[in-house]
Design a protein around this motif. Structure first.
Motif, PDB file in Angstrom:
ATOM      1  N   UNK A 147      45.213  46.161  37.165  1.00 28.17           N
ATOM      2  CA  UNK A 147      46.316  45.508  37.799  1.00 28.17           C
ATOM      3  C   UNK A 147      47.764  45.673  37.014  1.00 28.17           C
ATOM      4  N   UNK A 167      50.989  38.276  37.077  1.00 26.27           N
ATOM      5  CA  UNK A 167      49.861  38.023  38.019  1.00 26.27           C
ATOM      6  C   UNK A 167      48.824  38.016  37.351  1.00 26.27           C
ATOM      7  N   UNK A 188      41.499  35.707  38.958  1.00 24.20           N
ATOM      8  CA  UNK A 188      40.429  34.953  38.255  1.00 24.20           C
ATOM      9  C   UNK A 188      40.218  35.643  36.926  1.00 24.20           C
ATOM     10  N   UNK A 189      39.799  34.866  35.622  1.00 22.73           N
ATOM     11  CA  UNK A 189      39.666  35.183  34.402  1.00 22.73           C
ATOM     12  C   UNK A 189      40.698  36.165  33.771  1.00 22.73           C
ATOM     13  N   UNK A 223      21.557  38.525  20.921  1.00 25.67           N
ATOM     14  CA  UNK A 223      22.919  38.144  20.456  1.00 25.67           C
ATOM     15  C   UNK A 223      23.542  39.555  21.221  1.00 25.67           C
ATOM     16  N   UNK A 280      23.746  38.368  24.815  1.00 27.53           N
ATOM     17  CA  UNK A 280      25.009  37.175  24.897  1.00 27.53           C
ATOM     18  C   UNK A 280      26.333  37.564  25.025  1.00 27.53           C
ATOM     19  N   UNK A 281      26.595  38.380  24.024  1.00 25.90           N
ATOM     20  CA  UNK A 281      28.164  38.832  23.862  1.00 25.90           C
ATOM     21  C   UNK A 281      28.676  39.913  25.189  1.00 25.90           C
ATOM     22  N   UNK A 322      29.036  37.533  28.066  1.00 28.62           N
ATOM     23  CA  UNK A 322      30.328  36.891  28.142  1.00 28.62           C
ATOM     24  C   UNK A 322      31.409  37.780  28.422  1.00 28.62           C
ATOM     25  N   UNK A 323      31.295  38.981  28.251  1.00 27.57           N
ATOM     26  CA  UNK A 323      32.134  39.977  28.460  1.00 27.57           C
ATOM     27  C   UNK A 323      32.120  40.442  29.802  1.00 27.57           C
ATOM     28  N   UNK A 336      30.554  39.405  32.740  1.00 28.36           N
ATOM     29  CA  UNK A 336      30.894  38.358  33.987  1.00 28.36           C
ATOM     30  C   UNK A 336      32.240  38.124  34.225  1.00 28.36           C
ATOM     31  N   UNK A 337      33.307  37.775  33.124  1.00 27.97           N
ATOM     32  CA  UNK A 337      34.491  37.791  33.433  1.00 27.97           C
ATOM     33  C   UNK A 337      35.185  39.083  33.974  1.00 27.97           C
ATOM     34  N   UNK A 338      34.932  40.034  33.447  1.00 35.85           N
ATOM     35  CA  UNK A 338      35.415  41.340  33.516  1.00 35.85           C
ATOM     36  C   UNK A 338      35.249  41.629  35.116  1.00 35.85           C
ATOM     37  N   UNK A 383      34.204  39.786  37.685  1.00 40.69           N
ATOM     38  CA  UNK A 383      35.075  38.668  38.544  1.00 40.69           C
ATOM     39  C   UNK A 383      36.497  39.170  38.361  1.00 40.69           C
ATOM     40  N   UNK A 384      37.080  39.531  37.534  1.00 43.17           N
ATOM     41  CA  UNK A 384      38.464  39.920  37.227  1.00 43.17           C
ATOM     42  C   UNK A 384      38.737  41.002  38.346  1.00 43.17           C
ATOM     43  N   UNK A 385      37.863  42.016  38.250  1.00 41.76           N
ATOM     44  CA  UNK A 385      38.162  43.127  38.995  1.00 41.76           C
ATOM     45  C   UNK A 385      37.834  43.129  40.301  1.00 41.76           C
ATOM     46  N   UNK A 386      36.864  42.028  40.872  1.00 42.88           N
ATOM     47  CA  UNK A 386      36.377  42.102  42.321  1.00 42.88           C
ATOM     48  C   UNK A 386      36.813  41.039  43.079  1.00 42.88           C
ATOM     49  N   UNK A 387      37.022  39.863  42.474  1.00 44.15           N
ATOM     50  CA  UNK A 387      37.469  38.729  43.220  1.00 44.15           C
ATOM     51  C   UNK A 387      38.678  38.445  43.916  1.00 44.15           C
ATOM     52  N   UNK A 388      39.815  39.200  43.417  1.00 47.29           N
ATOM     53  CA  UNK A 388      40.972  39.091  44.157  1.00 47.29           C
ATOM     54  C   UNK A 388      40.915  40.126  45.391  1.00 47.29           C
ATOM     55  N   UNK A 415      49.997  41.705  45.902  1.00 47.18           N
ATOM     56  CA  UNK A 415      49.568  41.828  44.420  1.00 47.18           C
ATOM     57  C   UNK A 415      50.781  40.823  43.965  1.00 47.18           C
TER      58      UNK A 415
END
Lengths: 383, 162
Positions: A57, A71, A77-78, B24, B27-28, B31-32, B34-36, B38-43, B78
């Protein structure tokens, strides 16, 4: 099924020798400080992953950089979390790399035959600082802009070729669009390649020569400890988990400090570098007039050269630091100086911002309206 | 492996260490990752609400027959507020009603052209042909050309964004 896969792989790649390699026993006497290298490696991977995603981005142009980061933080999100991890990860990297270096000094680990590992490590330290310096221009806020203006001027004080170095850093006379794109390229392409290459070399040397362990290891102890896998790797993973937990909490609850968009005309702003360069910021205050170059060039250069030479300064056998008076003195003075310069830098008073600022701000506005062509860098916010 | 290292690694201890190590790192990674993701795809998956935008003045469009009209409207891209450009064909069907054909071919999004002599829309890419109602006559397009929703207010013709 598992055996079939193992067999399939074994016929094609030397997995059995890889297995003996990762199970290689470590020195008998070792402690958790030997996990600092693994922690730094984890941070490098974390920075690479979060950075690769932030680049989706981020727009490296003075017209867009600031807004594209807004932005990311506010709309994607996140976004705040990913940016937070990258931001606080950078600070953690500086701390972890510094502690890693101190661990090597304290246990005299750089002595023969590990001089090359040390040299590659010092190069990696410089790469980390390079990442920091190029990275914090990217948000294109006031701190970013002024730190780069000052940083490039510091480089310009190098005798004879300083002016050229400053211009090459900025891409010209001024910090602007050309500076931003070159810092972006260095931060996201050049330095990562260099970093991973050097880390590969560093790890190869560590593996090839073997971990140093504590100085009290006798030659017989050197391969009498626990195996690297799974024992040491498990301890590394616990250390990494704690570090990561701290970063997650920071990323979730401590907002990344963001300032106003870069404004070359705003004289009411007190420029301060990122905390890990504050020692240098503070140091520069003590050298006046023609002695300026001592703080900007002589001391940093001598310090870096000395760092490279450290493993060659003494040929004595490895000893813990309390039995090495010279090393103990030099290290203590260096560490205390770095810490106290940083604290002094943090506490360094701002210019009085009640009386003079108002008139300065007014003046800068007048300046802008009359000399728009001269002062307008095209940094206005998008509407 | 020497005997002492062997002692350290009793089978029970080893399998505990291996399991913990796996847990471990899993887990790590989660946690990295899933957000990444969502960050790249959801918008990219977020659909903006469509609104009516100004196409033109009714008086100027009266009597139009497959008239090419280009228009622009403000839209968010954007972090940028941008002018998007669109091109459509407008036909006056009398009584103050208008038919507005999208020029976007239903096959692979090339822009179709109205050919007056043939009374057809032709697609320059893969040979799609549409009749004057926008229905497919020949070629690969799976659907008719889209007719945009229109409304007239205070003498201005509006179309719904596509």
């Amino acid at each position: 099924m598992k055996e079939k896969i193992t067999e399939f792989l074994a016929e094609r790649i030397p997995i059995r020798s890889i297995e003996t390699h990762v199970k290689k026993p470590l020195p008998k006497h070792i402690n958790w400080l030997f996990s600092l290298g693994a922690m730094a490696l984890f941070l490098l991977i974390l920075q690479a992953a979060t950075g690769a995603f932030l680049a989706i981005y981020y727009s490296p142009s003075p017209d867009h950089a600031y807004n594209s980061l807004n932005y990311i933080s506010k709309e994607v999100p996140f976004g705040g979390f990913v940016r937070g991890l990258h931001h606080w990860g950078a600070s953690a990297m500086v701390i972890v790399v510094f502690l890693h270096l101190l661990r090597v000094v304290v246990y005299d680990s750089y002595k023969a035959p590990r001089e090359l590992t040390w040299i590659v490590g010092v190069l990696l330290l410089l790469v980390v600082l390079g990442f920091g310096f190029t990275g914090y221009l990217l948000p294109w806020d006031q701190k970013a802009y002024w730190a780069t203006v000052v940083g490039a001027k510091i480089a310009s004080t190098v005798p004879i070729i300083g002016d050229a170095i400053g211009r090459i850093m900025r891409g010209g006379e001024e910090v602007g669009a050309v500076t931003l794109t070159r810092f972006y390229a260095i931060h996201t392409i050049w330095l990562p390649w260099i970093a991973f290459g050097l880390v590969g070399l560093h790890l190869f040397l560590v593996r090839h020569i073997g971990s140093s362990g504590l100085p009290k290891n006798t030659p017989k102890d050197m391969d009498a400890g626990k195996p690297f896998y799974p024992d040491q790797l498990f301890e590394d993973s616990v250390a990494i988990l704690i570090l990561f937990g701290v970063l997650v909490v920071m990323a979730l609850f401590v907002p990344v400090p963001t300032e106003e968009i870069a404004d070359p005309t705003d004289a009411s702003y007190d420029p301060r570098p990122e905390w890990y360069f504050l020692f240098l910021f503070q140091l520069l205050k003590y050298f006046e007039g023609r002695f300026e170059v001592v703080g900007t060039f002589v001391i940093p250069t001598v310090a870096i050269l000395l760092l490279f030479l450290v493993p060659f300064l003494s040929r004595k056998e490895r000893l813990p630091i309390h039995k090495r008076p010279v090393a103990l003195t030099v290290t203590s003075i260096s560490v205390l100086s770095l810490i106290s310069l940083t604290i002094l830098g943090l506490r360094s008073p701002r210019l009085d911002s009640t009386a003079s600022t108002a008139s300065e701000a007014d003046q800068s506005k007048v300046h802008r309206s009359t000399d728009t062509e001269v002062f307008d860098f095209g940094l206005e916010e998008e509407n | 492996m020497n005997p002492q290292a062997e002692d350290l690694a009793s089978p029970k201890r080893r399998s505990f260490l291996k399991a913990s190590l796996l847990f471990i790192s899993g887990l790590i990674s989660a946690v990295i990752a899933v957000p990444l993701f969502g960050f790249a795809v959801l918008p990219a998956l977020k659909k903006a609400p469509k609104k009516y935008v100004v196409l033109g003045i009714v008086d100027l469009l009266k009597g139009s027959r497959y008239r090419k009209v280009n228009y622009t409207f403000q839209s968010k891209d954007g972090w940028i507020q941008t002018n998007r450009k669109r091109s459509v064909y407008v036909t006056d069907s009398g009584n103050g009603n208008f038919v507005v054909f999208s020029r976007v071919c239903s096959h692979l999004n090339c822009l179709v052209r109205w050919e007056e002599s043939k009374g057809q829309f032709l697609c320059p890419c893969h040979g799609g042909v549409f009749d004057e109602e926008g229905n497919v006559v020949a070629g690969p397009p799976p659907r008719a050309l889209e007719k945009l929703s229109v409304k007239v207010e205070d003498g201005v013709l509006y179309v719904k964004e596509i």
